[in-house]
Motif scaffolding. Sequence first.
Motif, short mmCIF file in Angstrom:
data_model
loop_
_atom_site.label_atom_id
_atom_site.label_comp_id
_atom_site.label_asym_id
_atom_site.label_seq_id
_atom_site.Cartn_x
_atom_site.Cartn_y
_atom_site.Cartn_z
N ARG A 15 22.29 21.50 7.54
CA ARG A 15 21.41 20.14 8.06
C ARG A 15 21.07 19.45 6.69
O ARG A 15 20.58 18.20 7.08
CB ARG A 15 19.82 21.18 8.34
CG ARG A 15 19.00 20.47 9.03
CD ARG A 15 19.19 18.82 9.74
NE ARG A 15 20.09 19.83 11.34
CZ ARG A 15 20.22 19.41 12.16
NH1 ARG A 15 21.43 18.14 12.11
NH2 ARG A 15 20.75 19.44 13.21
N ILE A 16 21.34 20.02 5.40
CA ILE A 16 21.26 18.89 4.27
C ILE A 16 21.86 18.48 4.30
O ILE A 16 22.20 16.73 4.23
CB ILE A 16 20.78 19.90 3.27
CG1 ILE A 16 19.64 20.87 3.02
CG2 ILE A 16 20.69 19.39 2.00
CD1 ILE A 16 19.76 21.33 2.07
N ALA B 221 16.24 11.68 6.41
CA ALA B 221 15.86 11.97 5.63
C ALA B 221 15.09 13.57 5.77
O ALA B 221 15.10 14.03 4.92
CB ALA B 221 15.35 11.12 4.54
N ALA B 222 13.87 12.91 6.18
CA ALA B 222 12.82 14.02 6.71
C ALA B 222 13.74 15.83 7.46
O ALA B 222 13.04 16.64 6.71
CB ALA B 222 11.80 13.76 7.62
N ASP B 223 14.90 15.47 8.20
CA ASP B 223 15.74 16.78 8.18
C ASP B 223 16.07 17.17 7.25
O ASP B 223 15.66 18.79 6.74
CB ASP B 223 16.88 16.04 9.24
CG ASP B 223 16.61 15.46 10.50
OD1 ASP B 223 15.47 16.35 11.32
OD2 ASP B 223 16.97 14.00 11.03
N ARG B 224 16.57 16.78 6.31
CA ARG B 224 16.61 17.49 4.39
C ARG B 224 15.96 17.96 4.35
O ARG B 224 16.37 19.17 3.99
CB ARG B 224 17.70 16.27 3.70
CG ARG B 224 18.71 15.78 4.31
CD ARG B 224 19.51 14.65 3.83
NE ARG B 224 20.58 14.38 3.88
CZ ARG B 224 21.32 13.47 3.93
NH1 ARG B 224 20.46 12.08 4.04
NH2 ARG B 224 22.32 13.34 4.79
N MET B 225 14.39 17.02 4.58
CA MET B 225 13.08 17.87 3.23
C MET B 225 13.03 18.78 4.29
O MET B 225 12.41 19.49 4.05
CB MET B 225 12.41 16.79 3.75
CG MET B 225 11.08 17.32 2.53
SD MET B 225 11.84 16.74 1.13
CE MET B 225 11.37 18.28 -0.17
N MET B 226 12.84 18.60 5.69
CA MET B 226 12.73 19.58 6.45
C MET B 226 13.67 21.04 6.27
O MET B 226 12.96 22.49 5.75
CB MET B 226 12.58 19.34 7.69
CG MET B 226 11.90 19.30 8.57
SD MET B 226 11.85 17.56 9.94
CE MET B 226 13.38 19.74 10.90
N THR B 227 14.90 20.98 5.76
CA THR B 227 15.35 22.17 5.06
C THR B 227 15.12 23.03 3.94
O THR B 227 15.26 24.33 4.28
CB THR B 227 17.14 22.10 5.04
OG1 THR B 227 16.86 21.15 6.20
CG2 THR B 227 17.80 23.35 5.50
N ALA B 228 14.39 22.15 3.29
CA ALA B 228 14.23 22.96 1.70
C ALA B 228 12.56 23.50 2.79
O ALA B 228 12.51 23.98 1.54
CB ALA B 228 13.24 21.34 0.90
N GLN B 229 11.66 22.94 3.35
CA GLN B 229 10.50 23.74 3.94
C GLN B 229 10.69 25.31 4.59
O GLN B 229 10.66 26.61 4.22
CB GLN B 229 9.69 22.80 4.90
CG GLN B 229 8.98 23.16 5.18
CD GLN B 229 8.17 22.59 6.35
OE1 GLN B 229 8.73 21.49 6.41
NE2 GLN B 229 7.23 23.32 6.58
N LEU B 230 11.88 25.37 5.46
CA LEU B 230 13.07 26.74 5.85
C LEU B 230 13.45 27.48 4.40
O LEU B 230 13.14 28.22 4.67
CB LEU B 230 13.67 26.40 6.34
CG LEU B 230 14.76 27.18 7.13
CD1 LEU B 230 14.41 27.99 7.91
CD2 LEU B 230 16.73 26.91 7.08
N PHE B 231 13.70 26.92 3.68
CA PHE B 231 14.46 27.80 2.05
C PHE B 231 13.30 27.79 1.65
O PHE B 231 13.25 29.43 0.72
CB PHE B 231 14.70 26.87 0.76
CG PHE B 231 16.48 26.86 1.44
CD1 PHE B 231 17.23 26.33 2.24
CD2 PHE B 231 17.12 26.33 -0.03
CE1 PHE B 231 18.10 25.55 3.35
CE2 PHE B 231 18.31 26.45 0.68
CZ PHE B 231 19.43 26.29 1.41
N THR C 176 7.33 18.94 0.25
CA THR C 176 6.64 17.89 1.34
C THR C 176 5.91 16.90 1.22
O THR C 176 6.40 15.93 1.68
CB THR C 176 7.04 19.48 2.14
OG1 THR C 176 7.83 20.02 2.67
CG2 THR C 176 7.46 18.30 4.03
#
Lengths: 106, 94, 177, 107
Positions: free
Chosen positions: B22-23, B29-39, B74
Amino acid sequence: MIYSILTLFDIILILTMLWLAWCLLNTEDIFKAVVLFISFGLLMALAWVRMRAPDVALAEAALGAGLTGPLFLSALRRMNRTRKGERRLDSDENREKEHKANQEQG
Amino acid sequence: MSWMHTIFALILLPAIATGMFRILRGPTAADRMMTAQLFGTCGVAILLLLSTGMGNPVLLDIALVFALLAALATITFVRRTWHGSNKRNHGNPL
Amino acid sequence: MIRDHHVPRGSTLFDVNRHSFLRILVFSAVWWVLTGSDISSWIVGIPAVLIASKLSLMLSPPSQCPLSLLGALHFIPFFLYQSFRGGIDVMRRTLLRQQLLDPGLVSYVTILPRGSARIFFVNTISLLPGTLSAKLDENQVTVHTLDRGMPVWANIQALEYHVAALMNISTQKKNCL
Amino acid sequence: MAATKETMEILYNCGTLFIILGLPFFLSGTVGLIRFPDIYTRLHALTKADNVGLGCIVCGLALQSGSWAVTAKLLLIWLLVLVASSASCHLIARSAMQKNIEPWTRS
């Protein structure tokens, strides 16, 4: 038994981190690189945990993911703003302009 | 030391690795940031499981730091990066 | 933000009323959780707890709608059950083969007063099954839902009722401030 | 002391069950992040599934730990994650609305 599982865990972690680092170095989009960097910091903290250095992991989680990430994100906004104000200090265009100006003077 | 918890942590690791797609692909850009949140969330879970699996209660503190700081990234992203990028369309930044 | 309340702002540093006592208790509990049963840690802990409670009183002054214990006893099981249902719902939609999505926007007018109650309400909407708070204009909440066939309205209303009970707000009165 | 040992064992097994219950939530959160069509639906998957999964794991580990201090710390971590993820979820959704990103609809 537990050691073989932990070894498997390490191998997957290392492969993921290598892949992440490869993508991070290869990407052209700066924002993508920043997000990859934050994720890399989180995984690096896990790696420090596996190397039995929880104190370093704590520092990595706090600095690598928690402070450097937001810092980069803020810097990114500054960069965008500079670009919009037609004042790109470091770009190739500027360098070309300077070069041309120098040539005309010379 | 408990091998069971280690196996559970091992199961969660691919969940992180798959999030990478997803990154790389995320349209906004928000999709990428959400993945960081998932991490961040998955990292917390893995640390909690490893703290039992490796028999080291200090890892709970690292999980605490993870939980705090993944959100910080985030929030900075939303307030600084994403909002600032096209302020012309919407005059009210928060 | 609730600003127009009458808490003695310019009071002495450690005047012990009910609010500050409660906050000191909460922060002491947090310190105990963080440091474990090490007694010597309280040398740093006591000043830290006092400073934290003072700061928290300055940053978010106590509202006139305090938490009610009975409301919390009702709210916590409700919240746990609903968020569990939300997780199951998402799991069903992700793991089944055909996509069961029918997303859409629903708008809801809340009667909760502005301030902490409304913010808490908006944040908990996101953890309910199939709903996600996307916008908040004054008292109008725009909710994104995963499935327009779900009883979104009823779900949110139940949540609102529970939040009102938690914060000691009567649902008849329009504004508790 | 046999009875307490037995109850400990029962608690331990209950905890294991809870942890096993929590794992699919995490996996479904990731699958949802990959599979869902737009940013709002992905936010749904991310926040709900991950919070419930973490809740189950915290619950299971708390049952297994058998000490109040560890249980309190686990609950604190869960609460932090809950607050952080619901707040950032709302922030992202609101910014997306302000940027006029249209929600995906079945058509």
